[in-house]
Design a protein around this motif. Sequence first.
Motif, mmCIF file in Angstrom:
data_model
loop_
_atom_site.group_PDB
_atom_site.id
_atom_site.type_symbol
_atom_site.label_atom_id
_atom_site.label_comp_id
_atom_site.label_asym_id
_atom_site.label_seq_id
_atom_site.Cartn_x
_atom_site.Cartn_y
_atom_site.Cartn_z
ATOM 1 N N ALA A 107 -11.915 17.241 1.770
ATOM 2 C CA ALA A 107 -13.681 17.454 1.449
ATOM 3 C C ALA A 107 -14.525 16.697 0.171
ATOM 4 C CB ALA A 107 -13.822 19.359 0.796
ATOM 5 N N ALA A 108 -13.703 15.889 -0.836
ATOM 6 C CA ALA A 108 -13.282 14.875 -1.626
ATOM 7 C C ALA A 108 -13.625 13.417 -0.633
ATOM 8 C CB ALA A 108 -12.824 15.556 -2.562
ATOM 9 N N GLY A 109 -12.965 13.569 -0.023
ATOM 10 C CA GLY A 109 -13.251 12.216 0.707
ATOM 11 C C GLY A 109 -14.009 12.117 1.742
ATOM 12 N N THR A 110 -14.403 13.284 2.427
ATOM 13 C CA THR A 110 -15.375 13.517 3.574
ATOM 14 C C THR A 110 -16.892 13.025 2.753
ATOM 15 O OG1 THR A 110 -14.603 14.717 4.699
ATOM 16 C CG2 THR A 110 -16.413 14.365 4.764
ATOM 17 N N MET A 111 -16.682 14.250 2.054
ATOM 18 C CA MET A 111 -17.832 13.548 0.633
ATOM 19 C C MET A 111 -18.144 12.018 0.432
ATOM 20 S SD MET A 111 -17.798 17.009 -1.179
ATOM 21 C CE MET A 111 -19.176 16.534 -2.737
ATOM 22 N N LEU A 112 -17.015 11.393 -0.933
ATOM 23 C CA LEU A 112 -17.474 10.192 -0.736
ATOM 24 C C LEU A 112 -17.038 9.199 0.361
ATOM 25 C CD1 LEU A 112 -13.956 10.288 -4.034
ATOM 26 C CD2 LEU A 112 -16.775 10.411 -4.119
ATOM 27 N N THR A 113 -16.980 9.121 0.821
ATOM 28 C CA THR A 113 -17.026 8.411 2.385
ATOM 29 C C THR A 113 -18.617 8.514 2.866
ATOM 30 O OG1 THR A 113 -14.812 9.025 3.117
ATOM 31 C CG2 THR A 113 -15.991 7.616 4.976
ATOM 32 N N GLY A 114 -19.185 10.146 3.037
ATOM 33 C CA GLY A 114 -20.555 9.597 3.460
ATOM 34 C C GLY A 114 -21.516 9.278 2.091
ATOM 35 N N LYS A 115 -21.037 9.144 0.961
ATOM 36 C CA LYS A 115 -21.643 8.779 -0.418
ATOM 37 C C LYS A 115 -21.886 7.452 -0.675
ATOM 38 C CE LYS A 115 -23.131 9.298 -5.155
ATOM 39 N NZ LYS A 115 -22.577 9.744 -6.275
ATOM 40 N N TYR A 116 -21.083 6.159 0.234
ATOM 41 C CA TYR A 116 -20.574 5.234 -0.400
ATOM 42 C C TYR A 116 -20.749 4.384 0.268
ATOM 43 C CZ TYR A 116 -19.453 6.352 -5.382
ATOM 44 O OH TYR A 116 -19.931 6.699 -6.176
ATOM 45 N N PHE A 117 -20.013 4.743 2.309
ATOM 46 C CA PHE A 117 -20.326 4.008 3.212
ATOM 47 C C PHE A 117 -21.150 3.937 4.019
ATOM 48 C CE2 PHE A 117 -15.366 3.889 1.855
ATOM 49 C CZ PHE A 117 -15.610 2.599 1.853
ATOM 50 N N SER A 118 -21.370 5.801 4.722
ATOM 51 C CA SER A 118 -22.669 6.188 5.155
ATOM 52 C C SER A 118 -24.167 5.159 5.112
ATOM 53 C CB SER A 118 -23.077 7.112 5.844
ATOM 54 O OG SER A 118 -21.609 7.825 6.118
ATOM 55 N N LYS A 119 -24.122 5.398 3.374
ATOM 56 C CA LYS A 119 -25.729 4.601 2.858
ATOM 57 C C LYS A 119 -26.238 3.460 3.501
ATOM 58 C CE LYS A 119 -27.262 4.488 -1.225
ATOM 59 N NZ LYS A 119 -27.761 4.266 -2.969
ATOM 60 N N ASP A 120 -25.307 2.650 3.397
ATOM 61 C CA ASP A 120 -24.771 1.065 3.857
ATOM 62 C C ASP A 120 -25.275 1.444 5.335
ATOM 63 O OD1 ASP A 120 -22.539 0.458 1.321
ATOM 64 O OD2 ASP A 120 -24.747 0.232 1.455
ATOM 65 N N ASP A 121 -24.667 1.707 6.051
ATOM 66 C CA ASP A 121 -25.350 1.929 7.666
ATOM 67 C C ASP A 121 -26.155 2.335 7.783
ATOM 68 O OD1 ASP A 121 -22.814 1.054 8.380
ATOM 69 O OD2 ASP A 121 -21.767 3.235 8.528
ATOM 70 N N ASN A 122 -26.928 3.899 7.809
ATOM 71 C CA ASN A 122 -27.787 3.937 7.398
ATOM 72 C C ASN A 122 -28.827 3.065 6.620
ATOM 73 O OD1 ASN A 122 -26.903 6.180 8.045
ATOM 74 N ND2 ASN A 122 -27.356 7.526 6.308
ATOM 75 N N THR A 123 -28.838 2.919 5.427
ATOM 76 C CA THR A 123 -30.076 1.030 5.708
ATOM 77 C C THR A 123 -30.453 0.345 6.172
ATOM 78 O OG1 THR A 123 -29.250 2.196 2.984
ATOM 79 C CG2 THR A 123 -30.857 -0.493 3.040
ATOM 80 N N ALA A 124 -28.930 0.117 6.794
ATOM 81 C CA ALA A 124 -28.992 -1.272 7.590
ATOM 82 C C ALA A 124 -29.661 -0.818 8.895
ATOM 83 C CB ALA A 124 -28.037 -1.513 7.800
#
Length: 168
Positions: free
Chosen positions: A35-52
Amino acid sequence: MKNKAERENTENKKGGVKWGLIIVLVVVLAFAASAAGTMLTGKYFSKDDNTAGNETEAKTTAISSKQRLVSVDKFVVNLANDGNSDPQYLRIKVSLLVPDGDDAKDIKKHMPLIRDSMIRVLKPKKAADLLKDDGSIDQIKTQVKDALNKDYGHSVVQEVYVTDFVIQ
């Protein structure tokens, strides 16, 4: 002898309880780490993808808050043919991008002029002309926009969006 046997049973039960607790603890820790890995991945990696993705979307979608899209009901146009083939038809539906709400009202009020202009541009086309390559639809959109603005008397249509396109 009972004491020794009872002690062994008690020790076996305690050992079994210990292993059971260890297994439950490992499962809970694994779930928490997942759960922690999923949350951290969503927070740090998806943010850049969504912004792009939003930046790309903002670049391709240049519709301001004042501009309006006016939908033209779908209609059928007889296409030109070579004489060798059966008649072919184009069913098309478009939306027109206009500068503001007043122009949108004018376009809706003068819809027969819009449809007539589009038919005059599309009727001389052959199915092969419309389907020959990826740029052919863009050429048709430009020709329709130019014809609409010419027939309307001034530049009112900023862009033509094809929302339905079927040739039979």
